[in-house]
Design a protein around this motif. Structure first.
Motif, PDB file in Angstrom:
ATOM      1  N   PHE A 152     125.544  23.985 -64.812  1.00 20.61           N
ATOM      2  CA  PHE A 152     125.917  22.546 -64.802  1.00 20.61           C
ATOM      3  C   PHE A 152     124.987  21.808 -65.707  1.00 20.61           C
ATOM      4  CE2 PHE A 152     126.132  18.371 -62.992  1.00 20.61           C
ATOM      5  CZ  PHE A 152     127.380  17.960 -63.188  1.00 20.61           C
ATOM      6  N   GLY A 153     123.759  22.041 -65.540  1.00 19.33           N
ATOM      7  CA  GLY A 153     122.649  21.225 -66.262  1.00 19.33           C
ATOM      8  C   GLY A 153     122.782  21.551 -67.949  1.00 19.33           C
ATOM      9  N   ALA A 154     123.111  22.874 -68.049  1.00 19.28           N
ATOM     10  CA  ALA A 154     123.397  23.382 -69.544  1.00 19.28           C
ATOM     11  C   ALA A 154     124.634  22.412 -70.240  1.00 19.28           C
ATOM     12  CB  ALA A 154     123.325  24.826 -69.684  1.00 19.28           C
ATOM     13  N   LEU A 155     125.773  22.391 -69.296  1.00 20.98           N
ATOM     14  CA  LEU A 155     126.759  21.864 -69.884  1.00 20.98           C
ATOM     15  C   LEU A 155     126.597  20.407 -70.210  1.00 20.98           C
ATOM     16  CD1 LEU A 155     129.894  21.757 -70.372  1.00 20.98           C
ATOM     17  CD2 LEU A 155     130.278  21.149 -67.881  1.00 20.98           C
ATOM     18  N   CYS A 156     125.935  19.568 -69.052  1.00 28.33           N
ATOM     19  CA  CYS A 156     125.738  18.081 -69.344  1.00 28.33           C
ATOM     20  C   CYS A 156     124.640  18.033 -70.400  1.00 28.33           C
ATOM     21  CB  CYS A 156     125.089  17.608 -67.888  1.00 28.33           C
ATOM     22  SG  CYS A 156     126.331  17.845 -66.394  1.00 28.33           S
ATOM     23  N   ALA A 157     123.677  18.842 -70.691  1.00 31.94           N
ATOM     24  CA  ALA A 157     122.887  18.623 -71.578  1.00 31.94           C
ATOM     25  C   ALA A 157     123.405  18.862 -72.969  1.00 31.94           C
ATOM     26  CB  ALA A 157     121.489  19.684 -71.561  1.00 31.94           C
ATOM     27  N   SER A 158     124.549  19.601 -73.192  1.00 28.61           N
ATOM     28  CA  SER A 158     125.083  19.795 -74.596  1.00 28.61           C
ATOM     29  C   SER A 158     126.375  18.831 -74.643  1.00 28.61           C
ATOM     30  CB  SER A 158     125.988  21.123 -74.481  1.00 28.61           C
ATOM     31  OG  SER A 158     125.031  22.037 -74.081  1.00 28.61           O
ATOM     32  N   MET A 159     126.705  17.812 -73.851  1.00 24.54           N
ATOM     33  CA  MET A 159     127.638  16.836 -74.090  1.00 24.54           C
ATOM     34  C   MET A 159     126.830  15.702 -74.861  1.00 24.54           C
ATOM     35  SD  MET A 159     129.535  15.971 -70.395  1.00 24.54           S
ATOM     36  CE  MET A 159     130.313  17.609 -69.522  1.00 24.54           C
ATOM     37  N   ALA A 179     123.543  18.724 -57.941  1.00 24.61           N
ATOM     38  CA  ALA A 179     123.064  19.336 -59.152  1.00 24.61           C
ATOM     39  C   ALA A 179     122.991  18.302 -60.090  1.00 24.61           C
ATOM     40  CB  ALA A 179     124.226  20.314 -59.568  1.00 24.61           C
ATOM     41  N   ALA A 180     123.796  16.971 -60.032  1.00 22.30           N
ATOM     42  CA  ALA A 180     123.535  16.003 -60.862  1.00 22.30           C
ATOM     43  C   ALA A 180     122.074  15.570 -61.067  1.00 22.30           C
ATOM     44  CB  ALA A 180     124.590  14.881 -60.565  1.00 22.30           C
ATOM     45  N   ALA A 181     121.454  15.217 -60.006  1.00 24.47           N
ATOM     46  CA  ALA A 181     120.183  14.801 -60.038  1.00 24.47           C
ATOM     47  C   ALA A 181     119.149  15.601 -60.911  1.00 24.47           C
ATOM     48  CB  ALA A 181     119.716  14.802 -58.442  1.00 24.47           C
ATOM     49  N   ASP A 182     119.326  16.967 -60.804  1.00 24.76           N
ATOM     50  CA  ASP A 182     118.507  17.667 -61.750  1.00 24.76           C
ATOM     51  C   ASP A 182     118.995  17.608 -63.280  1.00 24.76           C
ATOM     52  OD1 ASP A 182     116.904  18.696 -59.869  1.00 24.76           O
ATOM     53  OD2 ASP A 182     117.925  20.483 -59.399  1.00 24.76           O
ATOM     54  N   ALA A 183     120.120  17.407 -63.529  1.00 19.15           N
ATOM     55  CA  ALA A 183     120.989  17.271 -64.570  1.00 19.15           C
ATOM     56  C   ALA A 183     120.430  15.829 -65.208  1.00 19.15           C
ATOM     57  CB  ALA A 183     122.276  17.495 -64.550  1.00 19.15           C
ATOM     58  N   LYS A 184     120.082  15.069 -64.375  1.00 19.80           N
ATOM     59  CA  LYS A 184     119.554  13.472 -64.695  1.00 19.80           C
ATOM     60  C   LYS A 184     120.693  12.960 -65.345  1.00 19.80           C
ATOM     61  CE  LYS A 184     114.944  14.780 -65.679  1.00 19.80           C
ATOM     62  NZ  LYS A 184     114.433  14.692 -64.121  1.00 19.80           N
ATOM     63  N   LEU A 185     121.929  12.920 -64.557  1.00 17.25           N
ATOM     64  CA  LEU A 185     123.052  12.330 -65.068  1.00 17.25           C
ATOM     65  C   LEU A 185     123.246  10.809 -64.746  1.00 17.25           C
ATOM     66  CD1 LEU A 185     126.050  14.484 -64.056  1.00 17.25           C
ATOM     67  CD2 LEU A 185     124.863  14.431 -66.298  1.00 17.25           C
ATOM     68  N   PHE A 221     120.963  10.568 -50.426  1.00 21.37           N
ATOM     69  CA  PHE A 221     120.685  11.270 -51.544  1.00 21.37           C
ATOM     70  C   PHE A 221     120.827  10.562 -52.745  1.00 21.37           C
ATOM     71  CE2 PHE A 221     120.942  14.193 -55.023  1.00 21.37           C
ATOM     72  CZ  PHE A 221     119.920  15.037 -54.847  1.00 21.37           C
ATOM     73  N   ALA A 222     122.012   9.902 -52.890  1.00 20.81           N
ATOM     74  CA  ALA A 222     122.376   9.214 -54.110  1.00 20.81           C
ATOM     75  C   ALA A 222     121.303   7.751 -54.546  1.00 20.81           C
ATOM     76  CB  ALA A 222     123.688   8.605 -54.516  1.00 20.81           C
ATOM     77  N   THR A 223     120.763   7.149 -53.144  1.00 22.37           N
ATOM     78  CA  THR A 223     120.206   5.983 -53.197  1.00 22.37           C
ATOM     79  C   THR A 223     118.983   6.013 -53.924  1.00 22.37           C
ATOM     80  OG1 THR A 223     121.424   5.330 -51.390  1.00 22.37           O
ATOM     81  CG2 THR A 223     119.051   4.264 -51.692  1.00 22.37           C
ATOM     82  N   ASP A 224     118.377   7.398 -53.630  1.00 22.21           N
ATOM     83  CA  ASP A 224     116.971   7.625 -54.363  1.00 22.21           C
ATOM     84  C   ASP A 224     117.235   8.602 -55.644  1.00 22.21           C
ATOM     85  OD1 ASP A 224     115.804   6.855 -51.988  1.00 22.21           O
ATOM     86  OD2 ASP A 224     116.019   8.702 -50.864  1.00 22.21           O
ATOM     87  N   GLU A 225     118.075   9.519 -55.791  1.00 20.75           N
ATOM     88  CA  GLU A 225     118.123  10.293 -56.830  1.00 20.75           C
ATOM     89  C   GLU A 225     119.310   9.536 -58.158  1.00 20.75           C
ATOM     90  OE1 GLU A 225     116.229  12.610 -57.618  1.00 20.75           O
ATOM     91  OE2 GLU A 225     115.220  12.794 -55.372  1.00 20.75           O
ATOM     92  N   LEU A 226     120.385   9.035 -57.642  1.00 26.90           N
ATOM     93  CA  LEU A 226     121.364   8.866 -58.519  1.00 26.90           C
ATOM     94  C   LEU A 226     121.779   7.197 -58.498  1.00 26.90           C
ATOM     95  CD1 LEU A 226     123.349  11.881 -57.847  1.00 26.90           C
ATOM     96  CD2 LEU A 226     122.122  11.295 -60.219  1.00 26.90           C
ATOM     97  N   PRO A 227     120.921   6.274 -58.383  1.00 25.06           N
ATOM     98  CA  PRO A 227     121.228   4.934 -57.983  1.00 25.06           C
ATOM     99  C   PRO A 227     122.264   4.325 -58.779  1.00 25.06           C
ATOM    100  CG  PRO A 227     119.284   4.863 -59.354  1.00 25.06           C
ATOM    101  CD  PRO A 227     119.434   6.330 -59.053  1.00 25.06           C
TER     102      PRO A 227
END
Length: 702
Positions: A152-159, A179-185, A221-227
């Motif tokens: 997932f991270g590799a896909l997001c990094a390639s977009m 997974a989105a938190a590590d991909a820094k979406l 989780f999103a409050t802290d990682e994906l606000p």
């Protein structure tokens, strides 16, 4: 004009015309109707349960409480963005579901270059429904296939850079949130909507208790990682695609939202924060003004609900609204007409105040969208933004007596149904006792009947068929077969090796009521576990799931499409011979009608310029080796001519069905006894008659 204005010489456009009052207009219309019933002729009895007048006046608006509201202020009926704060541009979105990553990335890059600003990823059914990978051979093919955090991270990094990514991962949404938190979406939406998944699939692989725990943990989780993301989705699609009305769709969405707020409150998530992380998705059909009013009404009603939960919460968290084109209204045959439907739907979404709009390619329901159809779907929205300038206007429908009245009517009727659902214990209880299924089913049955009788017209399908239509070319690249995806997954497991420690840690987190499951999923994925393995742990922990009657989803055109598909499977299409005779005005009008009537099935139509007698027409039909003969003349002639036609057809070496175009009410019994198989006319049930004819010819409709 006031006396002071007249003295200053000011003039106003049309001041010489007398203002038309509602009473005067009604009097003139009733006079023109010459005694015909006003309500039957001019008043629309909508599926929403209220009547719609042909004209509204200023005096009709006096009772509407919402007229003084503004865009960007509660109750957000006129939109969530304030007027004057810049262009009211919505994000152009498009959803991709290619299983091959290279194909997927190429589609996305091309789409972003062509104007797409949000990327939607629709995942494989096995992931959306949290099924065992071993069951893939039973699942439909197609859908993004990602099973690990690294992939997932590799896909997001390639977009390419976009405004945000929408993850349509169903029950896997909490895993992809982790997974989105590590991909820094940034600007991510994970569409987690367990109640509507329960409604459409009959059951969940784990209990609602677990489903709601995942929802609460996802928000924390999103409050802290994906606000800047949303991790709860509430969709109107299941109710809309089951044939429900706008009122039923809104009521079910509101009830689902209330269920989520209550469950989240019980788990320590305050309403203000919960609503901040929710996004609503609404399919928009082709009933243009009703759909605009639907989007305005739902925002106002949701604001009312949030205020009831927590004063001031609605001002801090206006509804996040995403709009998609209605799948229910799309057709497989004459698919280019879908472009026109999509244009209407995109306009309704834009005028209704959507923050993002996703219009599917015109050939999506046919299963073969390509570069051209995807480009057209994007360009529909780009034209609305750049050329039609809809993005420059706040609440373009403001002041329309018609839209304002529709908005009010929808609000009142939807609120009434919503309250009925709540008296039954909420959306889950109303699904368990069958109330929702019955309400939607009743509306769907009325729609089916009206479509079958062609009171509701589906252009190119049940009326105005394209008799020379050719099938669309096959898709350039088919989705990867499920067996290949399954093999790829097993190879991943073999390369990874043992993950017993990570599995044990996640099992411990599931058993610990105080653990945040989404945060634990992040750790488990980082340690090498796969998303299907997380599913397996959650499934194994459950012993008390329950079922509801699944809500069937369908498309409006399916009945006629099934008949046409059955005809196309024939080695030789049935031949319909139009036996035209008698007065030209009658024979031509009825031949044209019969051509469209049978053309909806894709049968071969043999038209004629006319015959001197009914017998001559019948003999020509025999020479043409017809399967169906349609007598096209005036009603008064059928009593004498139909027996002659039947005598000729009975002498034919092969059987033929005789159909009469018309409705000779005084002679129906006699003509049936003479051998007429059916009568076709504007009041006939076209769907039922055509299905009966096809089955009589020995053709199976699947």
């Amino acid at each position: 004009m006031s006396a002071e204005e007249k003295e200053k010489g000011q003039s106003f456009l049309f001041e010489e015309f007398e203002a038309v009052t509602k009473k005067r207009w009604l009097d003139l219309v009733k006079e023109d109707l010459k005694g015909a019933d006003f309500d039957r002729k001019l008043v629309w009895q909508s599926y929403e349960g209220f009547s719609v007048q042909p004209m509204y006046f200023r005096e009709d608006m006096e009772k509407l409480a919402h007229l003084g509201t503004l865009p960007g202020f509660t109750p957000y009926l006129r939109g969530s963005r304030k007027a004057g704060s810049g262009a009211q541009t919505w994000s152009i979105s498009q959803t991709h579901d290619a299983s091959e990553h290279d194909t997927l990335l190429e589609e996305i890059r091309l789409a972003v270059t062509g104007g797409q600003r949000r990327v939607g990823l629709r995942f494989h059914p096995v992931l959306r429904e949290a099924q065992d990978v071993q069951s893939m051979h039973n699942a439909p093919a197609g859908g993004v296939w990602i099973t690990s955090s690294d992939a997932f991270g590799a896909l997001c990094a390639s977009m390419p850079a976009v405004d945000g990514i929408d993850l349509y991962a169903g029950l896997s949404s909490p895993m992809f949130t982790a997974a989105a938190a590590d991909a820094k979406l940034k600007g991510m939406h994970a569409h987690y909507d367990p109640v509507t998944m329960l409604a459409t699939s009959s059951s969940l692989p784990w209990t609602l208790e677990t489903a709601f725990r995942l929802m609460a943990d996802g928000i924390r989780f999103a409050t802290d990682e994906l606000p800047d993301s949303t991790v709860v989705g509430i969709s109107g699609e299941p109710w809309h695609n089951a044939g429900g009305s706008a009122v039923e769709e809104i009521a079910c969405v509101l009830a689902t939202g209330v269920e989520y707020l209550q469950q989240l409150q019980q788990r320590g998530v305050e309403v203000k924060r919960a609503s901040r992380f929710m996004r609503f998705t609404f399919p928009v059909g082709s009933t243009f003004f009703m759909e605009i009013a639907k989007l305005r009404a739902i925002r106002a009603l949701w604001t009312r609900i949030v205020e009831e939960f927590e004063a001031g919460a609605s001002a801090a968290a206006p509804m996040h609204m995403h709009v998609c084109g209605s799948r229910w209204s799309k057709t497989v045959y004459d698919p280019y007409v879908n472009m026109l439907r999509s244009t209407v739907q995109a306009m309704a979404g834009a005028i209704g105040g959507a923050e993002s709009v996703d219009i599917a390619p015109f050939d999506d329901v046919a299963g073969n969208p390509g570069v051209f159809s995807r480009r057209i779907a994007r360009n529909v929205q780009i034209i609305l933004q750049e050329e039609a300038r809809l993005s420059q206007v706040s609440d373009a429908a403001a002041g329309s007596y018609y839209v304002e009245q529709l908005t009010d009517s929808i609000m009142r009727h939807a609120w009434s149904m919503f309250r009925e659902i709540e008296t039954r214990g909420g959306i889950v209880s109303a699904l368990k006792d069958g109330y929702i299924q019955q309400r939607l089913g009743d509306t769907a049955d009325r729609k089916r009947e009206n479509i079958s009788r062609r009171r509701d017209v589906i252009v190119g399908t049940n009326k105005y068929p394209n008799l020379s239509e050719k099938a669309l070319p096959a898709a350039g690249k088919a989705p990867t077969a499920n067996t290949t995806l399954q093999e790829r997954y097993h190879s991943l497991l073999e390369e990874r090796g043992d993950a017993a420690a990570a599995r044990a840690a996640f099992i411990a987190a599931v058993e610990d009521e105080n653990a945040n499951l989404v945060a634990s999923m992040r750790d488990a994925l980082a340690a090498g576990m796969t998303i299907p393995e997380l599913h397996a742990v959650l499934r194994a922990a459950e012993t008390d799931t329950f079922t509801v009657e699944a809500i069937p989803v369908f498309r409006a055109a399916e009945q006629f499409e099934a008949m046409r598909a059955a005809v196309e499977r024939c080695e030789k299409k049935p031949r319909v011979f139009l036996a035209t005779y008698g007065a030209v005005n009658w024979s031509r009008a009825r031949a044209t009608f019969a051509s469209g009537f049978f053309g909806a099935t894709g049968m071969e139509i043999v038209d004629n310029l006319g015959f001197p007698s009914a017998t001559a027409a019948a003999e020509a039909a025999i020479e043409q080796d017809a399967d169906i003969v349609v007598a096209c003349s005036e009603d008064e002639m059928y009593r004498e001519t139909i027996p002659d036609i039947m005598d000729s057809l009975r002498a034919s070496p092969r059987p033929m069905l005789l159909i009469v175009a018309g409705n000779p009410v005084d002679d129906l019994s006699a003509l049936r006894e003479a051998g007429v198989h059916a009568f076709i006319h504007v009041k006939a049930d076209a769907g039922s008659i055509l299905a009966g004819i096809i089955q009589t010819l020995g053709i199976e409709i699947q």
